[in-house]
Design a protein around this motif. Structure first.
Motif, PDB file in Angstrom:
ATOM      1  N   PHE A  28      47.906  61.065  35.142  1.00 17.86           N
ATOM      2  CA  PHE A  28      46.515  61.450  35.391  1.00 17.86           C
ATOM      3  C   PHE A  28      45.546  60.467  34.742  1.00 17.86           C
ATOM      4  CE2 PHE A  28      42.675  63.412  33.708  1.00 17.86           C
ATOM      5  CZ  PHE A  28      42.058  63.787  34.896  1.00 17.86           C
ATOM      6  N   HIS A  29      45.875  60.065  33.515  1.00 21.66           N
ATOM      7  CA  HIS A  29      44.986  59.163  32.792  1.00 21.66           C
ATOM      8  C   HIS A  29      44.825  57.835  33.551  1.00 21.66           C
ATOM      9  CE1 HIS A  29      43.172  57.451  29.031  1.00 21.66           C
ATOM     10  NE2 HIS A  29      43.504  56.343  29.666  1.00 21.66           N
ATOM     11  N   VAL A  30      45.961  57.238  33.923  1.00 24.00           N
ATOM     12  CA  VAL A  30      45.920  55.937  34.600  1.00 24.00           C
ATOM     13  C   VAL A  30      45.166  56.059  35.921  1.00 24.00           C
ATOM     14  CG1 VAL A  30      47.343  54.163  35.680  1.00 24.00           C
ATOM     15  CG2 VAL A  30      48.028  55.140  33.488  1.00 24.00           C
TER      16      VAL A  30
ATOM     17  N   MET B  31      38.263  69.071  26.976  1.00 26.17           N
ATOM     18  CA  MET B  31      38.264  67.731  27.535  1.00 26.17           C
ATOM     19  C   MET B  31      39.702  67.279  27.721  1.00 26.17           C
ATOM     20  SD  MET B  31      35.930  64.766  25.808  1.00 26.17           S
ATOM     21  CE  MET B  31      34.246  65.316  25.813  1.00 26.17           C
ATOM     22  N   HIS B  32      39.955  66.506  28.777  1.00 27.77           N
ATOM     23  CA  HIS B  32      41.306  65.942  28.890  1.00 27.77           C
ATOM     24  C   HIS B  32      41.364  64.610  28.153  1.00 27.77           C
ATOM     25  CE1 HIS B  32      39.234  63.847  32.076  1.00 27.77           C
ATOM     26  NE2 HIS B  32      39.162  64.943  32.828  1.00 27.77           N
ATOM     27  N   GLY B  33      42.593  64.094  27.985  1.00 26.10           N
ATOM     28  CA  GLY B  33      42.779  62.878  27.206  1.00 26.10           C
ATOM     29  C   GLY B  33      41.932  61.730  27.711  1.00 26.10           C
ATOM     30  N   PHE B  34      41.863  61.608  29.039  1.00 30.64           N
ATOM     31  CA  PHE B  34      41.061  60.526  29.597  1.00 30.64           C
ATOM     32  C   PHE B  34      39.583  60.696  29.235  1.00 30.64           C
ATOM     33  CE2 PHE B  34      38.404  59.034  33.172  1.00 30.64           C
ATOM     34  CZ  PHE B  34      38.612  57.667  33.006  1.00 30.64           C
ATOM     35  N   GLY B  35      39.123  61.962  29.272  1.00 29.37           N
ATOM     36  CA  GLY B  35      37.730  62.227  28.914  1.00 29.37           C
ATOM     37  C   GLY B  35      37.440  61.847  27.469  1.00 29.37           C
ATOM     38  N   ALA B  69      44.109  72.875  20.796  1.00 24.31           N
ATOM     39  CA  ALA B  69      45.014  73.606  21.689  1.00 24.31           C
ATOM     40  C   ALA B  69      44.969  72.926  23.050  1.00 24.31           C
ATOM     41  CB  ALA B  69      44.574  75.060  21.813  1.00 24.31           C
ATOM     42  N   ALA B  70      46.091  72.961  23.760  1.00 29.72           N
ATOM     43  CA  ALA B  70      46.160  72.293  25.055  1.00 29.72           C
ATOM     44  C   ALA B  70      46.496  73.288  26.149  1.00 29.72           C
ATOM     45  CB  ALA B  70      47.202  71.191  25.017  1.00 29.72           C
ATOM     46  N   ASP B  71      45.898  73.082  27.324  1.00 31.83           N
ATOM     47  CA  ASP B  71      46.254  73.902  28.470  1.00 31.83           C
ATOM     48  C   ASP B  71      45.994  73.111  29.741  1.00 31.83           C
ATOM     49  OD1 ASP B  71      47.297  76.035  29.717  1.00 31.83           O
ATOM     50  OD2 ASP B  71      45.553  77.360  29.461  1.00 31.83           O
ATOM     51  N   TRP B  72      46.780  73.394  30.758  1.00 31.28           N
ATOM     52  CA  TRP B  72      46.593  72.681  32.005  1.00 31.28           C
ATOM     53  C   TRP B  72      45.473  73.332  32.807  1.00 31.28           C
ATOM     54  CZ3 TRP B  72      48.940  68.162  33.215  1.00 31.28           C
ATOM     55  CH2 TRP B  72      50.005  67.771  32.384  1.00 31.28           C
ATOM     56  N   ALA B  81      45.131  68.488  35.176  1.00 30.27           N
ATOM     57  CA  ALA B  81      45.030  67.679  33.962  1.00 30.27           C
ATOM     58  C   ALA B  81      45.199  68.562  32.737  1.00 30.27           C
ATOM     59  CB  ALA B  81      43.670  66.972  33.908  1.00 30.27           C
ATOM     60  N   LYS B  82      45.628  67.973  31.666  1.00 34.44           N
ATOM     61  CA  LYS B  82      45.852  68.717  30.428  1.00 34.44           C
ATOM     62  C   LYS B  82      44.577  68.682  29.601  1.00 34.44           C
ATOM     63  CE  LYS B  82      49.469  69.084  26.889  1.00 34.44           C
ATOM     64  NZ  LYS B  82      50.573  68.323  26.283  1.00 34.44           N
ATOM     65  N   TYR B  83      43.991  69.859  29.394  1.00 37.06           N
ATOM     66  CA  TYR B  83      42.719  69.959  28.673  1.00 37.06           C
ATOM     67  C   TYR B  83      42.950  70.363  27.226  1.00 37.06           C
ATOM     68  CZ  TYR B  83      39.792  69.429  32.783  1.00 37.06           C
ATOM     69  OH  TYR B  83      39.145  68.927  33.874  1.00 37.06           O
ATOM     70  N   TYR B  84      42.214  69.715  26.349  1.00 30.67           N
ATOM     71  CA  TYR B  84      42.317  70.033  24.926  1.00 30.67           C
ATOM     72  C   TYR B  84      41.042  70.716  24.457  1.00 30.67           C
ATOM     73  CZ  TYR B  84      46.287  66.854  24.959  1.00 30.67           C
ATOM     74  OH  TYR B  84      47.477  66.262  25.233  1.00 30.67           O
TER      75      TYR B  84
END
Lengths: 192, 119
Positions: A28-30, B31-35, B69-72, B81-84
């Protein structure tokens, strides 16, 4: 890069799919970064390559994340198991506390049972398994006589009376086995 | 703060501050990791180059420690996406780390900008 099918989430009821989750997160990140570059005007194939390069060591990160998560899940499972046992113990203690009569009966029964058992076995040990606690206890014999004819078919063994012993009843035979056990400490002697 | 791009010698400092930056990023909400990576990149005007392959282990480590905490979930584009999100423990950690960072940076700043020479 593809979304896993919806039913995959049911796998989570039984086992968290660590590897798939890690792969999906990195993918997802990429993908998101590539899309961001495309929106800024980059060519799609170039955007994807740059996104991968920016990410750094994809394979390394994948391995590290999988190992971390699996370790964490293993620890969490072990903690949960321990918590379960601890909870059981607490419930047991609490419910026992609510019925002290039952606890008393069970404790006394156990105490008496164990006490009686060890008492009986102490006696058996002292009387039957060990030599008598006298000098040369192993060599002690029991003198008796067999009266075969007097009382029907069965031979009767009886001890000597005091007078007979005093009169010096003669001992004619004696058991060869003499290993200290009571049952073998019998020597026979005919009467009269 | 550094005015040039960070070099390899700043890496240790960066490792220590990565967590507090993640906590700050998540203080705005899930926020997800990319965010998180994008927010840090934009906020620092690209001066801090945080490798994404270093960001994710930090996120997972913080999740395991109960700071986040993480959740999809689904993005606006219906992507999974996996949100934190920050936990209570994470919020406390953020406050503590920010105040100690402030004290630390003020102290270092006073030293490196000192005008009084040693007697």
């Amino acid at each position: 890069m593809s979304d896993s099918p919806k039913w995959h989430r049911y796998l989570r009821f039984w086992r968290v799919n660590v590897a798939a989750d890690v792969d999906a997160e990195i993918a997802f990140h990429v993908e998101a970064r590539a899309q961001e570059l495309i929106d800024a005007g980059a060519a799609p194939e170039h955007a994807r390559r740059q996104a991968l390069a920016e990410f750094g060591d994809v394979e390394g990160a994948r391995t590290v994340l999988r190992t971390m998560d699996e370790q964490h899940i293993a620890n969490a499972r072990r903690d949960a198991a321990f918590t379960d046992v601890w909870q059981d113990v607490r419930v047991a203690v609490r419910s026992l506390r609510r019925s002290p009569g039952f606890v008393a009966v069970v404790s006394i029964t156990l105490a008496l049972g164990i006490g009686l058992n060890s008492a009986v076995y102490s006696l058996v040990d002292a009387f039957l398994f060990r030599p008598m606690p006298v000098a040369n206890g192993k060599d002690l014999v029991v003198l008796a006589q067999t009266e075969a004819a007097l009382y029907g078919r069965r031979a009767i063994r009886r001890s000597f009376r005091h007078e007979e012993l005093a009169a010096g009843a003669s001992v004619r035979g004696r058991s060869q086995e003499n290993d200290g056990r009571l049952s073998n400490r019998l020597a026979s002697s005919s009467s009269q | 703060m550094p005015s040039a791009n960070t070099s390899a010698s700043d890496l240790d400092l960066l490792q220590g501050t990565l967590e507090v930056m993640i906590l700050k990023a998540l203080s705005w909400g899930a926020m997800h990791g990319f965010g998180v990576a994008r927010w840090i990149r934009q906020t620092t005007d690209d001066e801090l180059q945080i490798e994404d392959s270093a960001l994710y282990p930090a996120l997972h480590r913080m999740e395991h420690r109960g700071l986040i905490a993480a959740d999809w979930g689904l993005t606006e584009n219906k992507r999974r996406a996996k949100y934190y999100t920050l936990t209570t423990k994470g919020k406390q950690q953020l406050r503590a780390r920010v105040s100690s960072w402030d004290r630390y940076s003020r102290a270092v700043s006073r030293v490196i900008h000192a005008t009084a020479q040693p007697s």
